[in-house]
Each structure stands twice: as structure tokens, then as C-alpha cells.
Design a protein around this motif. Structure first.
Motif, short mmCIF file in Angstrom:
data_model
loop_
_atom_site.label_atom_id
_atom_site.label_comp_id
_atom_site.label_asym_id
_atom_site.label_seq_id
_atom_site.Cartn_x
_atom_site.Cartn_y
_atom_site.Cartn_z
N GLU A 1 35.96 37.50 40.23
CA GLU A 1 36.23 38.92 40.10
C GLU A 1 37.01 39.52 41.28
OE1 GLU A 1 33.12 42.39 40.47
OE2 GLU A 1 32.96 41.39 38.53
N ALA A 2 36.49 39.33 42.49
CA ALA A 2 37.13 39.94 43.66
C ALA A 2 38.54 39.41 43.87
CB ALA A 2 36.27 39.67 44.89
N ARG A 3 38.72 38.10 43.67
CA ARG A 3 40.05 37.51 43.88
C ARG A 3 41.07 38.05 42.88
NH1 ARG A 3 37.73 33.98 46.96
NH2 ARG A 3 39.00 32.70 48.34
N ILE A 4 40.66 38.13 41.62
CA ILE A 4 41.59 38.59 40.59
C ILE A 4 41.99 40.04 40.84
CG2 ILE A 4 41.88 39.02 38.12
CD1 ILE A 4 39.96 36.67 37.61
N VAL A 5 41.00 40.89 41.15
CA VAL A 5 41.28 42.30 41.40
C VAL A 5 42.15 42.47 42.65
CG1 VAL A 5 40.24 44.49 42.09
CG2 VAL A 5 39.28 43.22 40.20
N GLY B 1 35.04 48.08 44.57
CA GLY B 1 34.73 47.74 45.95
C GLY B 1 35.77 46.84 46.57
N THR B 2 36.69 46.32 45.73
CA THR B 2 37.77 45.46 46.22
C THR B 2 39.08 46.25 46.14
OG1 THR B 2 36.60 43.54 45.34
CG2 THR B 2 38.89 43.24 45.96
N ASP B 3 39.78 46.32 47.24
CA ASP B 3 40.99 47.12 47.31
C ASP B 3 42.17 46.40 46.65
OD1 ASP B 3 42.27 49.41 48.01
OD2 ASP B 3 42.57 48.90 50.11
N ILE B 4 42.96 47.14 45.85
CA ILE B 4 44.17 46.57 45.23
C ILE B 4 45.37 46.97 46.09
CG2 ILE B 4 45.64 46.56 43.19
CD1 ILE B 4 43.22 47.25 41.52
N GLN B 5 45.97 45.98 46.73
CA GLN B 5 47.11 46.23 47.60
C GLN B 5 48.40 45.80 46.89
OE1 GLN B 5 46.34 44.28 51.33
NE2 GLN B 5 44.31 45.20 51.53
N LEU B 6 49.36 46.69 46.91
CA LEU B 6 50.64 46.40 46.26
C LEU B 6 51.32 45.21 46.94
CD1 LEU B 6 52.09 49.98 45.57
CD2 LEU B 6 50.51 48.60 44.20
N GLY B 7 51.80 44.28 46.13
CA GLY B 7 52.43 43.08 46.68
C GLY B 7 51.46 41.94 46.88
N GLY B 8 50.15 42.24 46.85
CA GLY B 8 49.15 41.19 47.00
C GLY B 8 48.31 41.36 48.25
N ASN B 9 47.22 40.61 48.31
CA ASN B 9 46.27 40.68 49.41
C ASN B 9 46.51 39.51 50.37
OD1 ASN B 9 43.64 39.99 50.81
ND2 ASN B 9 43.05 41.92 49.83
N VAL B 10 46.83 39.84 51.62
CA VAL B 10 47.18 38.80 52.61
C VAL B 10 46.02 37.83 52.83
CG1 VAL B 10 47.80 38.39 55.02
CG2 VAL B 10 48.81 40.31 53.80
N ASP B 11 44.82 38.38 53.06
CA ASP B 11 43.66 37.54 53.40
C ASP B 11 43.35 36.53 52.29
OD1 ASP B 11 43.40 38.84 55.79
OD2 ASP B 11 42.03 40.36 55.00
N PHE B 12 43.35 36.99 51.04
CA PHE B 12 43.03 36.09 49.93
C PHE B 12 44.11 35.01 49.77
CE2 PHE B 12 40.04 39.40 48.32
CZ PHE B 12 38.93 38.57 48.23
N ARG B 13 45.37 35.40 49.95
CA ARG B 13 46.44 34.39 49.82
C ARG B 13 46.33 33.32 50.92
NH1 ARG B 13 52.56 35.80 48.58
NH2 ARG B 13 52.55 33.55 48.97
N ILE B 14 46.03 33.75 52.13
CA ILE B 14 45.87 32.79 53.23
C ILE B 14 44.70 31.86 52.93
CG2 ILE B 14 45.18 32.57 55.66
CD1 ILE B 14 46.75 35.17 56.19
N GLU B 15 43.61 32.44 52.45
CA GLU B 15 42.42 31.64 52.14
C GLU B 15 42.70 30.65 51.01
OE1 GLU B 15 37.86 32.47 50.64
OE2 GLU B 15 38.89 34.03 51.78
N ASP B 16 43.39 31.12 49.97
CA ASP B 16 43.66 30.27 48.81
C ASP B 16 44.70 29.18 49.10
OD1 ASP B 16 41.86 31.72 47.35
OD2 ASP B 16 43.35 33.01 46.41
#
Length: 916
Positions: A474-478, A497-512
Motif C-alpha cells: 500500500e505505502a509503496r504504491i501510493v 498517511g503516505t505523501d504523494i510527491q509529483l515525479g515520485g518518492n526519492v526514498d522509496f526509489r532508492i530503497e527499491d
């Protein structure tokens, strides 16, 4: 008109209040330069300095400006984030015990650090309450860096923690956790035998994140800890088969309240069918002897008619799993109460688990009102401001945004039917996706999500579905829902509770993408590449118009619609929102005005054609207000009924605490014994009556049954001067002598522990039975309205009488066990410690409908009987039916008809006595 003019000149009361807080923000800002000059060591030493000031007599308000300035500077150094001035305003609001309404993306998590730090300095504990375990862990790790750097301790409460881990987490200066975890821990603490076993400290201050979800949406349903009763699978199956033969002409269904009533023909029909199945005790269905059958019949009908597969529940691994109506999440381990879950299991043909009996319960209203100071934050609270004040005495303050909102909220589009609407939605999504604009789609059920998914497949639009079936990601997709051309379907705004950032989320992309890459220059270069890609993608998304939020229908509450809309347009980003509606939507079909239907159906609306107007939007808002008012009434009713139980709960829990804290309870036991003797004599020999009017035989029976003695009452009756007081005195003397003999035969310290154990055990048993009785009373008391009586007043009156009766039974029970049982304590067992608490089921159950609204699964516990020290062998674990493999009370002289001392509620001969 005059109000509008005055408002334009003087501003609203909210604006004036926020402006007044601006003076405090100026004080905080004036300290910024001074605090910036501190070294890390000097900044970290601020916490000890503040604590010393509090000990010298200063208040939290006195140190607030400097404390907030300290947190702001520490946040810059530790997290790389600086609090905006509007966030400082939010921090002041939270510290004052109010609700800060802040738009999505305004940084509520960071705002909470201000009030949390300030109040944690006292060392009394601050609870930060979140809506799910993911957010509890995330925020404890993320913001915990800041708190620990400043010298505070941080704990987190999540499912499956051990008792010691929980105790340590609650002992921290700041504790994160979900509302369910905090509530269940409170209930479990009040089911334990020793103060040292309890995990929570006295309540001090709580900040509730997503306060509207927790204190409004989930507050309709109390938290319940329960244990299993006997198996009645065959009864459920038989009644389910009968109900499936009934057509809709035999009952009336109300979708608004999810209630069903039988027609007269229906009653005759089911009476005949139940009689043929030999399930009726008497011919009349509604005779008192048939109460249980009628209850299960009503639940089976409700399960078959009102509860829909893939909407209210799903069948997974041959089990019925409840779907949370607010979040769309699966709630593994949760069960509906009052036999409803078993009825649904029978309907679906899966294994039927035993029913559960309530051991302890509390509403969120009464739980959170125990905090001396309570505050909250959310993006949507204004529409429920009156309820927050009425129930919690919390004021809602709207905090201005840091940057003006740029989102465009378009008029609703209205279609004839669901198919036309979904075709239009799929087409609109495809058009937006083609130009690279990300789309977040909000649906109200899993069924609607999957239906829309099929339409998008036909349009060949790539998309992600976020609902109860896939909530693990859930959190990753949102978080990535703001990427170029992304299409995300979310059920009831899952992922809040999970912020939607335009262009994508830096932290999740680094983690993935870089999770396995070791630290070093290569990783740093890869991180920089990802940041550049996201920046470039963000520019393209901004050019395409920002995030497009599309609602597939209006929710019952305007607040839920606002939550969905609020995901777009964060921090001044452009954005767009639009809702698509049709005549077949539940809100309009069930709650919409008839004139709306008439006008729409009579218009010349072609298939696939859409209309939109302010009038339609106004009519829909009116329908939503109706539902909000109805839901408030339901919540208020739940509180009114729980308030009655809450007064009794406080008495019981306070008594338990006193017993646990006492070295000995001999004075309590003696008072109980003397009160019991006085009651027995008073019943047989009423004051002011003559001896020939006394019930002597009844007195002898009661004395033998309760006290286990056979005094020469017949000889006493020959005395001319015999008075009830003299009989009472003689019985007291005999009972006291028996107890003195037992105490003398055993180690006094061990005997005192035995008395304490029995007292706690029987108190808990009778409280549990009392809760079951109150549950049953609440189910039927509404019928008193037909007799022109107020159900709540009837409930209060009867509940008070039942409570007094429970206390009377408790006194009698404890007295009887201690007098009649011969306790032999083996020397090697004298130092035996208390057993660990076994696991029991937890639920979040609506007392009126049986619906479960638990947000997450956890293992929870209640206590087992403490009698290991009373016998020569440890107690065997009882199964669901109460059967045991051995009898730990074999050495005790217990009457076969006396209640079993294990606390099962059965007679000794049917419980542990049967095993002997």
C-alpha cells in the motif's frame, strides 16, 4: 449578509485565533539566531536545562518558545527539515490540546515533533497514536532520530510484542502505536493479577494522527477482548439452510441501518420450518424459551441479505475475512460478534469457529477521554467540529497553508447508470494518462475497484490496484502515485498517511532500486541520478497539470471526499479533482431525495451523456449531511450506553488496582463474609417480622449452600429471646472460627496470596458475566420504546440493579470458596510465580450491528486463573469447550454443585470435577 460583511472586516474567529498565535511564533523566530549559534552539544543539553526549569516551578507554556526553537534547529541538523511558521502554529495548537486541521502535504508528522518534545520533557510519557502499524513504525524511526538526538527515549507498540517489550516501550518518554494497540493494552492491563505485570503508565498526553479517522470513524465500535464459548456449528448450518429457503416477501430490509424485520407471514413460515427441524422449545417463536434460536435466525438472515461478499468480507484460505468499511483493508483475525461471523461462515460453507464471550470492552471515546490532555491533527476535521467539541471538548483550528492551494475542484459529472459512468471514467483516465498526468482514483469498495480495473484493461491503460487484497504494498504504491502517467486505484483512500510527491518518492526509489548496493561512490552516484530523474519527471508532471484525483462516487461523509481531494495540490502544486456520479450510487439510491430521482429520470438524458450543475452538487451534499447526522447519532448513542458501563468499569478497575496494591486483603474478605451472612439472615428473617414468619428451612439450606456449615438452628429457634441479630452474630462467629483454623494450618503469607488470588479471580469472572448480561440487555432494551419509555433510562436503571446483584454474587462466591475449600499447599509450590497471560481474541465491535471495525490484527491476551499454588499439580489448559485433561483441585474439598474455582462459570462437577 451582515455576517459576511463583518467577517470580511474582522476575519473569522478561526483567523483571529491563528493570528493571536502568530505572536508566539514571533517569539520563537526571535530565538532562532541565538539557537543556531549553539554547538551540537549545547543544543542537546537544552533538554536537561528545560527539565531543571520545570523542577524549579516553570510551566510548559513558559519554556514553549525556547523548546520549539530548539526542536526547529535540531530538525534542521538531524532531519534536514526546517519547520515553517504555519507548522509552529500547528505545534502550539497541539500543545494546547486542540485539533490542528492541516492540508495534505503540509508536514503534520513534523508538526507533531514540537508538542511531543515539549510535553515529553516532563518524563510522564507522550503517546503518539497512528492509524496503522506501518505509520507507527515509520514515524517512530523517522522522528525518533530527532528525539533521541535531543536525549529523549522512544518506544513503539506494534502487534506480537512480548510483555516486557511493551512495558519498556510504554516506559519511554515518547511512545508510538495504533489506537487499537493502546486500547487493548489498557484492557489487558486491567485483567492482570499484579501491578508489576501491567505495561502502561498513568495517562498523561496523547497526540492522535488522522484524528478524524480514529475518534470519529472508528469510534462507532468499541474495543472488545473475548474468549470462546461452546461449539454450535450444527445450529448455524441448520438455520442458514432454513433462511436460504425464504424469499424477500417474508421480510422487510432497511439498507440504511442494515436491519431486517420479519413480516407476519414470515414469522408463520419460519415457525413452521423451525418446528419441523425440532429447534423450537415451544410453539410460539417469540416465547422466552426460543430467544437463542430467534437471535441466530435474525443473524443468519442479516448475513445472507445484508452482508455482501467482496464488499463487507472476502473468503480467503477457507476463512471469512472482514473488510474494513473505512480503509478497505483485510482484517485478519477479526470477527463479528453476537454470532454474526458464524452466520456468514455458515452462509459461505466454510469452517464455523466457536462464538466468543466478552471479557472486557471500552469505546474509544471513553478510552481517550482518560488522557488529561488530548490533541489531534488531520487534513479534514472541520465538518465534524461540533462532535469533537461535544464528545472530547477539543476545538478544531484550521491552520493556513504554507503556500496557497492551486488545485482546481471541478463540478461533479452525473450519469444515468454505473456502466455509462465507468466508461466515461475509463476514457478520462486514458486521456490524462496519454498526456502524462498521474491519476489517483478513489473507489468505495473492492467490487468497484475490480470493475473499474476491467474497464481500464479494455482501454489498455496500465494501472495499479490498491485495495484490501493487496494492502501489503500500500505505502509503496501510493508513494509513487505521482509519477508521470501513473494510474492508481485506491479503495476508500487506503494508504492515508503516505505523501504523494509529483515525479515520485526519492526514498522509496532508492530503497527499491539500490537496496542491495553497498555504501560508496557508486551508490552516491546512483542516488544522484535518481534525484535528477525525479526532478525531470516532476517538471513534466507539473506541465501536465499535476495530480488528477478522480472519485468514482461520493462517500457517505463529505470528510472522506475531502481526504481524497486533498491528496492533490500539496505545497502549492497544481492539481485537479472531479467526482463522477450516477443514479445507481449507494448514496443517492439509499439517501438521495426522491425529487432528485424524479427530475433526473424525467429529463432527456441520453445514454452515455453527462450533466453537471450546482443544484445536483447541493442535493448530494444534503444527502451526505443526513448520513453524517445519522452516524453522529449512532456514535452518540454508543457513548451514552458505554458511559453507563464506564462508571461501573471504573469502580471494578479501581477495586482491582487496590487489591493488587494491597499486601493483604483479609479485611475485604472479612467484610464480604460478614455482609454475606447478614444478607442470608436478612432474606430468611426480615427485620420487624415474628419468628413464626421466618423461613427457617430456607435459612438452613442457604447456610449449608453458601457457608458450608450446619449450625443448630432448630435448637436456636427454641430460645425465647432469639433475634435475627443474634442468629447473624452466631453464624459470623462460626464462619470466622473456620477461617481462623484454615489460616492457622497454613503459612499466613501464602494464605494471604491465596485470598488475593481468589478475590481477583472471582471478581473477573463475575465482571465478565455482567458484561455478557449488559450486552444482552442493550440488544433488547430498545423494545421498551414501544411502551413509551426511554431505552437509555431503562438501561441505566437496570444496569445499576444488575451491578448491585453482581457485587452480591461476588461476595457470596468468594465467601463460599474460602469457607468450603480445603486448601493444601505443597511446600515446593509456595514460591510459584504468576502464569503468563494466554492469547485471546480482540475485536472492535459495533454493539448495535455486530460489525467489526478493527484496523489491524494483533495477538492479545487476558488472564488465566491463578490457582497453581493451591494444588499439587499445575493447571491444565482448557479447550474451547472447557474440558481439561487433569484436575488441579483434586486435593480441595469442593462441593460438586459449587462453581468451579477455575473461573469457567460451570459447576465443579461439570468442569474440573468431571476430570477427577
Amino acid at each position: 449578509m451582515f455576517q459576511t460583511i463583518a467577517k470580511s472586516i474582522f476575519g473569522s474567529s478561526n483567523e483571529r485565533y491563528v493570528k493571536s498565535i502568530g505572536k508566539l511564533v514571533n517569539q520563537i523566530n526571535a530565538l532562532e539566531e541565538q539557537i543556531q549559534a549553539f554547538s551540537d552539544e549545547e543544543l542537546q543539553a537544552q533538554t536537561a536545562k528545560f527539565r531543571a526549569q520545570l523542577e524549579e516551578g516553570k510551566t510548559l507554556d513558559d519554556i514553549m518558545p525556547e523548546a520549539f526553537a530548539t526542536v526547529r534547529e535540531a530538525s534542521i541538523r538531524v532531519l534536514g527539515m526546517r519547520h515553517f511558521d504555519v507548522q509552529m502554529i500547528g505545534g502550539v495548537v497541539l500543545h494546547r490540546g486542540e485539533i490542528a486541521e492541516m492540508r495534505t502535504g503540509e508536514g503534520k508528522t513534523l508538526v507533531a515533533t514540537l508538542a511531543t518534545y515539549l510535553n515529553a520533557i516532563e518524563g510522564k510519557g507522550v503517546h503518539v497514536v497512528t492509524v496503522n502499524d506501518y505509520l507507527a513504525r515509520r514515524d517512530a524511526d523517522w522522528m525518533g532520530q530527532l528525539y533521541r538526538w535531543l536525549g529523549l527515549t522512544v518506544g513503539v507498540i506494534v502487534p506480537n510484542l512480548g510483555e516486557q517489550q511493551r512495558r519498556e516501550a510504554y516506559g519511554a518518554d515518547i511512545t508510538y502505536g495504533t489506537n487499537n494497540e493502546f486500547g487493548f493494552d489498557y484492557l489487558r492491563d486491567n485483567m492482570k493479577h499484579e501491578r508489576g505485570q501491567m505495561v502502561q503508565r498513568p495517562f498523561n498526553y496523547a497526540i492522535v494522527d488522522e484524528v478524524d479517522s480514529i475518534l470519529i470513524d472508528e469510534a462507532r465500535t468499541p474495543l472488545i477482548i473475548s474468549g470462546p464459548t461452546e461449539d454450535k456449528s450444527e445450529l448455524y448450518t441448520t438455520i442458514d439452510a432454513i433462511v436460504k429457503q425464504i424469499d424477500d416477501s417474508f421480510y422487510d430490509a432497511d439498507e440504511k441501518t442494515k436491519n431486517i424485520t420479519w413480516t407476519e407471514d414470515g414469522i408463520e413460515k419460519v415457525e413452521a420450518m423451525l418446528a419441523e427441524a425440532e429447534l423450537l422449545e415451544t410453539e410460539n417463536l417469540y416465547d422466552v424459551e426460543n430467544t437463542q434460536v430467534v437471535h441466530h435466525l435474525d443473524q443468519a438472515l442479516k448475513a445472507n441479505i445484508m452482508f455482501k461478499r467482496d464488499t463487507d468480507y472476502i473468503v480467503k484460505d477457507d476463512k471469512v475475512v472482514i473488510i474494513d468499511e473505512f480503509t478497505g483493508r483485510m482484517m485478519d483475525g477479526r470477527r463479528w460478534s453476537n454470532g454474526l461471523h458464524q452466520a456468514v461462515e455458515a452462509k459461505e460453507g466454510v469452517k464455523i469457529e466457536p462464538e466468543n464471550q466478552t471479557m472486557a470492552s471500552i469505546t474509544f471515546q471513553n478510552y481517550f477521554r482518560m488522557y488529561p490532555k488530548l490533541s489531534g491533527m488531520t487534513g479534514t476535521a472541520a465538518t465534524e467540529a461540533s462532535e469533537f467539541w461535544d464528545i472530547y471538548k477539543m476545538n478544531v483550528v484550521e491552520i493556513p497553508t504554507n503556500v496557497p492551494v492551486q488545485r482546481i475542484d471541478e463540478e461533479d459529472e452525473f450519469y444515468k447508470n454505473t456502466v455509462d459512468k465507468f466508461k466515461a471514467i475509463a476514457k478520462a483516465i486514458r486521456e490524462k494518462s496519454e498526456i502524462g498526468q498521474p491519476v489517483l482514483v478513489g473507489t468505495v469498495s473492492i467490487e468497484k475497484s475490480e470493475m473499474l480495473s476491467k474497464f481500464l484493461d479494455e482501454e489498455e491503460v496500465e494501472h495499479a490496484v490498491l485495495n484490501a487484497r493487496f494492502h501489503e504494498m500500500e505505502a509503496r504504491i501510493v508513494a509513487q502515485a505521482g509519477r508521470l502517467g501513473a494510474v492508481t486505484i485506491a479503495t476508500n483512500m487506503a494508504g492515508r498517511g503516505t505523501d504523494i510527491q509529483l515525479g515520485g518518492n526519492v526514498d522509496f526509489r532508492i530503497e527499491d532500486e539500490l537496496g542491495d548496493m553497498p555504501e560508496g561512490p557508486e551508490r552516491e552516484a546512483a542516488i544522484e541520478t535518481i534525484k535528477q530523474e525525479i526532478a525531470a519527471e516532476r517538471d513534466k508532471v507539473l506541465e501536465a497539470g499535476g495530480l488528477f484525483v478522480l472519485g468514482t462516487e461520493r462517500h457517505e461523509s463529505r470528510r472522506i471526499d475531502n481526504q481524497l481531494r486533498g491528496r492533490s495540490g500539496r505545497q502549492g502544486d497544481p492539481g485537479l479533482s472531479r467526482f463522477y456520479l450516477c443514479l445507481e450510487d449507494d448514496l443517492l439510491r439509499i439517501f438521495g431525495p426522491d425529487t432528485l430521482f424524479a427530475r433526473m429520470m424525467n429529463s432527456n438524458l441520453e445514454d452515455g451523456e453527462a450533466i453537471g450543475s450546482r443544484w445536483l452538487s447541493k442535493a448530494i451534499e444534503t444527502a451526505q449531511k443526513k448520513v453524517e447526522a445519522r452516524n453522529y447519532d449512532i456514535r452518540k448513542q454508543v457513548v451514552e450506553y458505554d458511559d453507563v458501563m464506564n462508571d461501573q468499569r471504573k469502580v471494578i478497575y479501581e477495586q482491582r488496582a487496590e487489591i493488587m496494591d494491597s499486601e493483604t486483603v483479609d479485611d475485604v474478605v472479612v467484610d464480604m463474609r460478614h455482609d454475606t451472612v447478614a444478607t442470608i439472615v436478612g432474606e430468611a428473617c426480615p427485620p420487624g417480622s415474628y419468628p413464626e414468619q421466618w423461613n427457617v428451612e430456607g435459612l438452613k439450606e442457604r447456610v449449608a449452600e453458601v457457608l458450608g456449615i450446619e449450625p443448630p438452628i432448630d435448637a436456636w429457634m427454641q430460645e425465647d429471646t432469639l433475634e435475627p441479630e443474634l442468629i447473624e452474630e452466631r453464624l459470623r462467629t462460626e464462619a470466622d472460627a473456620i477461617m481462623d483454623r484454615k489460616i492457622a494450618e497454613n503459612d499466613p503469607s501464602i494464605w494471604r496470596q491465596v485470598e488475593k488470588s481468589i478475590l481477583l479471580e472471582r471478581l473477573d469472572f463475575h465482571w465478565k458475566e455482567h458484561l455478557a448480561t449488559l450486552d444482552a440487555l442493550r440488544q433488547v432494551v430498545f423494545l421498551r420504546a414501544y411502551a413509551q419509555k426511554q431505552p437509555i433510562n431503562e438501561y441505566k436503571q437496570e444496569a445499576f440493579g444488575l451491578f448491585e446483584s453482581m457485587l452480591h454474587k461476588l461476595r457470596e462466591d468468594v465467601t463460599g470458596i474460602l469457607l468450603k475449600s480445603e486448601l493444601r499447599i505443597a511446600p515446593q509450590q509456595q514460591q510459584q510465580t504468576l502464569p503468563d497471560l494466554p492469547d485471546f481474541l480482540t475485536g472492535h465491535i459495533d454493539p448495535l450491528t455486530g460489525l467489526d471495525n478493527s484496523a489491524d490484527g494483533d495477538g492479545s491476551a487476558t488472564r488465566e486463573a491463578l490457582f497453581g499454588a493451591l494444588a499439587g499439580s499445575p493447571r491444565a489448559a482448557a479447550g474451547p469447550g472447557g474440558s481439561v485433561s487433569e484436575n488441579p483441585y483434586a486435593d480441595m474439598e469442593i462441593s460438586r454443585n459449587a462453581p468451579c474455582p477455575c473461573g469457567s462459570g460451570s459447576k465443579y462437577k461439570h468442569c474440573h470435577g468431571a476430570a477427577g
